[in-house]
Design a protein around this motif. Structure first.
Motif, PDB file in Angstrom:
ATOM      1  N   MET A   1      -6.393 -70.071 -10.799  1.00  0.00           N
ATOM      2  CA  MET A   1      -7.509 -70.337 -11.684  1.00  0.00           C
ATOM      3  C   MET A   1      -7.157 -71.540 -12.556  1.00  0.00           C
ATOM      4  N   LYS A   2      -8.087 -72.443 -12.707  1.00  0.00           N
ATOM      5  CA  LYS A   2      -7.857 -73.612 -13.532  1.00  0.00           C
ATOM      6  C   LYS A   2      -7.732 -73.198 -14.995  1.00  0.00           C
ATOM      7  N   ARG A   3      -6.955 -73.946 -15.747  1.00  0.00           N
ATOM      8  CA  ARG A   3      -6.721 -73.636 -17.165  1.00  0.00           C
ATOM      9  C   ARG A   3      -8.037 -73.596 -17.939  1.00  0.00           C
ATOM     10  N   ASN A   4      -8.939 -74.498 -17.662  1.00  0.00           N
ATOM     11  CA  ASN A   4     -10.216 -74.543 -18.367  1.00  0.00           C
ATOM     12  C   ASN A   4     -11.020 -73.264 -18.144  1.00  0.00           C
ATOM     13  N   GLN A   5     -10.978 -72.737 -16.910  1.00  0.00           N
ATOM     14  CA  GLN A   5     -11.707 -71.503 -16.614  1.00  0.00           C
ATOM     15  C   GLN A   5     -11.093 -70.318 -17.338  1.00  0.00           C
ATOM     16  N   SER A   6      -9.772 -70.250 -17.411  1.00  0.00           N
ATOM     17  CA  SER A   6      -9.123 -69.123 -18.072  1.00  0.00           C
ATOM     18  C   SER A   6      -9.436 -69.112 -19.565  1.00  0.00           C
ATOM     19  N   ASN A   7      -9.692 -70.275 -20.159  1.00  0.00           N
ATOM     20  CA  ASN A   7     -10.067 -70.333 -21.572  1.00  0.00           C
ATOM     21  C   ASN A   7     -11.397 -69.644 -21.832  1.00  0.00           C
ATOM     22  N   HIS A   8     -12.257 -69.596 -20.829  1.00  0.00           N
ATOM     23  CA  HIS A   8     -13.561 -68.960 -20.989  1.00  0.00           C
ATOM     24  C   HIS A   8     -13.534 -67.498 -20.566  1.00  0.00           C
ATOM     25  N   VAL A   9     -12.633 -67.144 -19.683  1.00  0.00           N
ATOM     26  CA  VAL A   9     -12.554 -65.776 -19.170  1.00  0.00           C
ATOM     27  C   VAL A   9     -11.937 -64.833 -20.195  1.00  0.00           C
ATOM     28  N   LEU A  10     -10.903 -65.276 -20.875  1.00  0.00           N
ATOM     29  CA  LEU A  10     -10.196 -64.414 -21.818  1.00  0.00           C
ATOM     30  C   LEU A  10     -11.109 -63.844 -22.909  1.00  0.00           C
ATOM     31  N   PRO A  11     -11.917 -64.668 -23.589  1.00  0.00           N
ATOM     32  CA  PRO A  11     -12.809 -64.079 -24.594  1.00  0.00           C
ATOM     33  C   PRO A  11     -13.822 -63.095 -23.994  1.00  0.00           C
ATOM     34  N   LEU A  12     -14.266 -63.363 -22.785  1.00  0.00           N
ATOM     35  CA  LEU A  12     -15.206 -62.458 -22.118  1.00  0.00           C
ATOM     36  C   LEU A  12     -14.541 -61.116 -21.827  1.00  0.00           C
ATOM     37  N   VAL A  13     -13.313 -61.153 -21.345  1.00  0.00           N
ATOM     38  CA  VAL A  13     -12.565 -59.924 -21.048  1.00  0.00           C
ATOM     39  C   VAL A  13     -12.282 -59.165 -22.347  1.00  0.00           C
ATOM     40  N   GLN A  14     -11.895 -59.894 -23.390  1.00  0.00           N
ATOM     41  CA  GLN A  14     -11.642 -59.242 -24.676  1.00  0.00           C
ATOM     42  C   GLN A  14     -12.907 -58.560 -25.193  1.00  0.00           C
ATOM     43  N   ALA A  15     -14.036 -59.246 -25.126  1.00  0.00           N
ATOM     44  CA  ALA A  15     -15.300 -58.671 -25.594  1.00  0.00           C
ATOM     45  C   ALA A  15     -15.646 -57.411 -24.804  1.00  0.00           C
ATOM     46  N   ALA A  16     -15.459 -57.458 -23.492  1.00  0.00           N
ATOM     47  CA  ALA A  16     -15.758 -56.302 -22.643  1.00  0.00           C
ATOM     48  C   ALA A  16     -14.841 -55.125 -22.973  1.00  0.00           C
ATOM     49  N   MET A  17     -13.578 -55.407 -23.200  1.00  0.00           N
ATOM     50  CA  MET A  17     -12.637 -54.336 -23.537  1.00  0.00           C
ATOM     51  C   MET A  17     -12.960 -53.724 -24.896  1.00  0.00           C
ATOM     52  N   ILE A  18     -13.339 -54.552 -25.845  1.00  0.00           N
ATOM     53  CA  ILE A  18     -13.704 -54.054 -27.176  1.00  0.00           C
ATOM     54  C   ILE A  18     -14.959 -53.197 -27.080  1.00  0.00           C
ATOM     55  N   ALA A  19     -15.939 -53.642 -26.301  1.00  0.00           N
ATOM     56  CA  ALA A  19     -17.162 -52.852 -26.109  1.00  0.00           C
ATOM     57  C   ALA A  19     -16.831 -51.500 -25.489  1.00  0.00           C
ATOM     58  N   ALA A  20     -15.992 -51.508 -24.470  1.00  0.00           N
ATOM     59  CA  ALA A  20     -15.619 -50.253 -23.802  1.00  0.00           C
ATOM     60  C   ALA A  20     -14.880 -49.319 -24.760  1.00  0.00           C
ATOM     61  N   LEU A  21     -13.951 -49.859 -25.533  1.00  0.00           N
ATOM     62  CA  LEU A  21     -13.231 -49.044 -26.519  1.00  0.00           C
ATOM     63  C   LEU A  21     -14.179 -48.462 -27.558  1.00  0.00           C
ATOM     64  N   TYR A  22     -15.133 -49.281 -28.009  1.00  0.00           N
ATOM     65  CA  TYR A  22     -16.111 -48.823 -29.000  1.00  0.00           C
ATOM     66  C   TYR A  22     -16.893 -47.626 -28.447  1.00  0.00           C
ATOM     67  N   ILE A  23     -17.328 -47.745 -27.215  1.00  0.00           N
ATOM     68  CA  ILE A  23     -18.099 -46.669 -26.588  1.00  0.00           C
ATOM     69  C   ILE A  23     -17.262 -45.397 -26.471  1.00  0.00           C
ATOM     70  N   VAL A  24     -16.067 -45.509 -25.950  1.00  0.00           N
ATOM     71  CA  VAL A  24     -15.204 -44.333 -25.756  1.00  0.00           C
ATOM     72  C   VAL A  24     -14.898 -43.661 -27.092  1.00  0.00           C
ATOM     73  N   LEU A  25     -14.542 -44.453 -28.095  1.00  0.00           N
ATOM     74  CA  LEU A  25     -14.226 -43.873 -29.407  1.00  0.00           C
ATOM     75  C   LEU A  25     -15.452 -43.222 -30.052  1.00  0.00           C
ATOM     76  N   THR A  26     -16.627 -43.806 -29.837  1.00  0.00           N
ATOM     77  CA  THR A  26     -17.854 -43.192 -30.355  1.00  0.00           C
ATOM     78  C   THR A  26     -18.146 -41.888 -29.633  1.00  0.00           C
ATOM     79  N   LEU A  27     -17.953 -41.865 -28.328  1.00  0.00           N
ATOM     80  CA  LEU A  27     -18.188 -40.635 -27.572  1.00  0.00           C
ATOM     81  C   LEU A  27     -17.240 -39.519 -28.015  1.00  0.00           C
ATOM     82  N   ILE A  28     -16.009 -39.869 -28.337  1.00  0.00           N
ATOM     83  CA  ILE A  28     -15.061 -38.866 -28.843  1.00  0.00           C
ATOM     84  C   ILE A  28     -15.542 -38.329 -30.189  1.00  0.00           C
ATOM     85  N   ALA A  29     -15.912 -39.228 -31.097  1.00  0.00           N
ATOM     86  CA  ALA A  29     -16.417 -38.799 -32.405  1.00  0.00           C
ATOM     87  C   ALA A  29     -17.707 -37.996 -32.257  1.00  0.00           C
TER      88      ALA A  29
END
Length: 176
Positions: A1-29
């Motif tokens: 993967m080109k360096r420029n592409q990885s700069n855009h993928v990382l924030p997307l992956v982080q956002a998706a992981m944060i969304a998933a964590l938010y959902i799971v933690l809310t479901l537990i609560a």
């Protein structure tokens, strides 16, 4: 993967992981009966300090809150305005703390989500669920947010701070 592409993928992956964590933690609560109604202690709200580290948390928190409210059977006003409160808190946390090295900045990170939820959610509880009086919801929501964002969020921030460079590389912290 080109360096420029990885700069855009990382924030997307982080956002998706944060969304998933938010959902799971809310479901537990939610399973514990503390995620909705007048008294709300959502473990997921601790994640609202994450814009202190990365702007990728902003869309992640918004989408996570939206999907969590849908999955937990929230009323339509709560599905609309709950994520908006989370979005406002996240954006203000980013603006308030972004790039600040002052020791005070980290202690300010939970204030925007606490304030946004304290202002927006009590009227939602009144009109969507009929929870009265409004002043009581203001108190209970604020207490729940102080516990979730202020206490749990600060514990999370302090725990993540040691590994922030690895978890939230500089390239992800300056985009979005």
């Amino acid at each position: 993967m080109k360096r420029n592409q990885s700069n855009h993928v990382l924030p997307l992956v982080q956002a998706a992981m944060i969304a998933a964590l938010y959902i799971v933690l809310t479901l537990i609560a939610n399973a514990l009966g503390i995620a909705s109604q007048a008294i709300q202690i959502r473990f997921s709200e601790a994640l609202t300090i994450l814009p202190y580290f990365t702007p990728a948390a902003i869309p992640g928190l918004y989408v996570g809150c939206l999907l969590a409210n849908l999955l937990t059977g929230a009323a339509l006003p709560d599905i609309i305005f709950g994520p908006i409160a989370t979005l406002i808190g996240a954006v203000l946390t980013w603006k308030l703390c972004c790039g600040k090295t002052s020791p005070k900045a980290k202690w300010m990170a939970p204030l925007p989500p606490i304030a946004a939820n304290a202002i927006i959610i009590p009227p939602v509880l009144l009109y969507a669920y009929g929870i009265r009086p409004l002043w009581f919801s203001l108190i209970t929501v604020t207490i729940g947010e102080i516990l979730s964002c202020g206490v749990l969020g600060m514990l999370l921030l302090l725990a993540l701070q040691k590994q922030a460079g690895k978890l939230f590389p500089r390239q992800a912290r300056t985009t979005i």
